[in-house]
Design an enzyme around this catalytic site. Structure first.
Site, PDB file in Angstrom:
ATOM      1  CD  GLU A  78      -3.977  -5.837   3.851  1.00  0.00           C
ATOM      2  OE1 GLU A  78      -4.798  -4.976   4.242  1.00  0.00           O
ATOM      3  OE2 GLU A  78      -2.746  -5.699   3.946  1.00  0.00           O
ATOM      4  CD  GLU A  88      -2.935  -1.147   2.346  1.00  0.00           C
ATOM      5  OE1 GLU A  88      -2.880  -0.235   3.180  1.00  0.00           O
ATOM      6  OE2 GLU A  88      -3.799  -2.033   2.381  1.00  0.00           O
TER       7      GLU A  88
HETATM    8  O1  IFM Z   1      -4.669  -3.111   9.056  1.00  0.00           O
HETATM    9  C1  IFM Z   1      -4.540  -2.590   7.774  1.00  0.00           C
HETATM   10  C2  IFM Z   1      -3.365  -3.235   7.059  1.00  0.00           C
HETATM   11  O2  IFM Z   1      -2.190  -3.066   7.760  1.00  0.00           O
HETATM   12  C3  IFM Z   1      -3.202  -2.611   5.694  1.00  0.00           C
HETATM   13  N1  IFM Z   1      -4.428  -2.632   4.960  1.00  0.00           N
HETATM   14  C4  IFM Z   1      -5.621  -2.172   5.611  1.00  0.00           C
HETATM   15  C5  IFM Z   1      -5.783  -2.853   6.961  1.00  0.00           C
HETATM   16  C6  IFM Z   1      -7.080  -2.357   7.653  1.00  0.00           C
HETATM   17  O3  IFM Z   1      -7.038  -0.988   7.851  1.00  0.00           O
END
Ligand code: IFM
Length: 445
Positions: free
Chosen positions: A354, A174
């Site tokens: 994710e 990210e």
């Molecule tokens: O917890 C975070 C993760 O570290 C990165 N992506 C989003 C998740 C939720 O906010």
């Protein structure tokens, strides 16, 4: 975009080679922040800043994953997943981000990967999930070429030691969050509020990513390597041309900035114009470095977004459910995003790296009936399947997250885990969502 009218998430339809996993990140679960030679990262420092973390917490213990590795590996195996996505804490394996390696730090990841191997679970490693060694930040961090060079050395060392045992490696998790939340909005480490700095960081991270890709290939040519991006479809909040224009720029900043650069070797012209003097300084070879081919793009998807030049978008206005993060539940957005990435960039391979939701959990008689999280996961698995039916090469799905954990500036207040963590006793309790996932992955659901 057609609505997903008949949600189906038949596991068999994904085929035998689909990657089913759970994901975590080092800083959020490991704890042992001062153990066995680990040095602070920018997030350790940020936690000490008054008011930076909602509940004033830190990660000295977190989920104590460092000391409970075997127990957590057993939980992962118990889920029936065939993959685990985790990140390496750079300052655990190289405390200063350059110079000597810390063998005790490497031992931990060696034990982790061995534990996965013994249980027949693929290891998907992320090199950088936000925890830049503080010593490197003290010397300018991502604004300094030195940190960029150090990252490449670190990436090569990880590949040398572990590359042949991994199913995939990702350079950065990210980069939008790292640069915009960390350097423009200042709500994440290192807490800087300067758009031109943020855009230079966004650029330097992409350059570092590309150089690291090349370095990874030198050491481990057969290892599947890529980058993980947080992305959402962005809509204008109204028909007002100003909102329409803003939505286009916001899309440019979160999706096209990264995808155009990686796949086409250029930044979107409208965004460059919009940034004006805040745009990054780009050296001659930078765009060639950035567009080094990747084997996959990881997509972290949670919600969609609306852009408005007036009042902020009211997330309750659609009537859809809203999570404890204040994020609308919108599974169709995942299918839409995956299809769009495939159409616009002809990506060879995508993985949902994710996806998950924070809800307020209630522990009753030792059980957590997190039906909202379960249905969130089901609906997004369904959206992933729909994308596959539409011809998108999405080959994996990872639930965020294995455990409740340190949710960055929200501290421990937001719970994303499918396994509950009692932060006093550190006891783990599988929630209903995890029991459902196990049943689903066994093919009996
Ligand atoms: O917890 C975070 C993760 O570290 C990165 N992506 C989003 C998740 C939720 O906010």
């Amino acid at each position: 975009m057609n609505q997903l009218t008949e949600p189906s998430f038949s596991k068999a339809e994904f085929g035998d080679n689909f990657v089913w996993g759970v994901a975590t990140a080092a800083f959020q679960i490991e704890g042992a922040a001062r153990t066995d030679g680990r040095a602070p990262s920018i997030w350790d420092t940020f936690c000490e800043k008054e008011g930076a973390i909602a509940d004033g917490s830190d990660v000295l213990i977190a989920c104590d994953h460092y000391n409970r590795l075997e127990e957590d590996l057993n939980h992962i195996a118990g889920l029936g997943v065939n993959a685990y996505r985790f990140s390496v804490s750079w300052s655990r394996v190289q405390p200063r981000g350059d110079g000597p390696w810390n063998e005790k730090g490497f031992d931990f990841y060696d034990r982790l990967i061995s534990g996965l191997e013994q249980r027949g679970i693929q290891a998907h490693l992320t090199l950088f999930h936000w925890d830049l060694p503080q010593a490197l930040d003290d010397r300018g961090g991502w604004l300094n070429d030195e940190a960029m060079d150090c990252f490449v050395v670190y990436a090569q060392e990880i590949c040398r030691r572990f590359g042949h045992r991994l199913a995939s490696i990702c350079t950065f998790n990210e980069p939008w969050v790292i640069s915009i939340l960390g350097y423009e909005q200042g709500v994440f480490a290192p807490g800087i509020k300067d758009r031109s700095v943020a855009m230079q960081v966004a650029h330097n991270i992409l350059v570092t990513h590309g150089r690291a890709m090349r370095a990874i290939r030198e050491v481990t040519p057969d290892l599947s390597a890529g980058i993980v991006l947080n992305m959402s479809p962005i809509y204008p909040a109204s028909d007002d041309p100003a909102d329409v224009e803003k939505a286009k720029i916001d899309d440019g900043l979160i999706v096209r900035w990264y995808m155009d650069a990686i796949y086409h070797g250029r930044y979107p012209a409208d965004v460059i114009t919009y940034l004006g003097a805040d745009g990054p300084m780009i050296k001659e070879t930078d765009m060639t470095d950035i567009s080094e081919p990747v084997d996959f793009v990881g997509v972290n998807y949670y919600t969609r977004n609306f852009s408005s030049t007036g009042n902020p978008w009211d997330v309750t206005s659609t009537g859809n459910q809203v999570t404890d993060m204040g994020w609308e539940v919108y599974p169709d957005g995942l299918c839409e995003l995956l299809c769009r990435l495939n159409d616009d960039y002809n990506v060879g391979k995508l993985m949902v790296t994710e996806n998950g939701a924070a809800f307020k959990d209630v522990l009753e008689d030792g059980q957590i009936n997190d039906i909202e999280r379960q249905s969130y996961i089901q609906s997004h698995i369904s959206a992933t399947l729909e994308a596959r039916h539409r011809g998108v090469p999405v080959e994996g799905y990872f639930v965020w997250s294995l455990l409740d954990n340190f949710e960055w500036a929200s501290g421990y207040e937001k719970r994303f885990g499918i396994i509950h963590v009692d932060y006093e006793s550190l006891e783990r309790t599988p929630k209903a969502s995890s029991l459902w996932l196990t049943e689903y992955l066994s093919g009996e659901s």
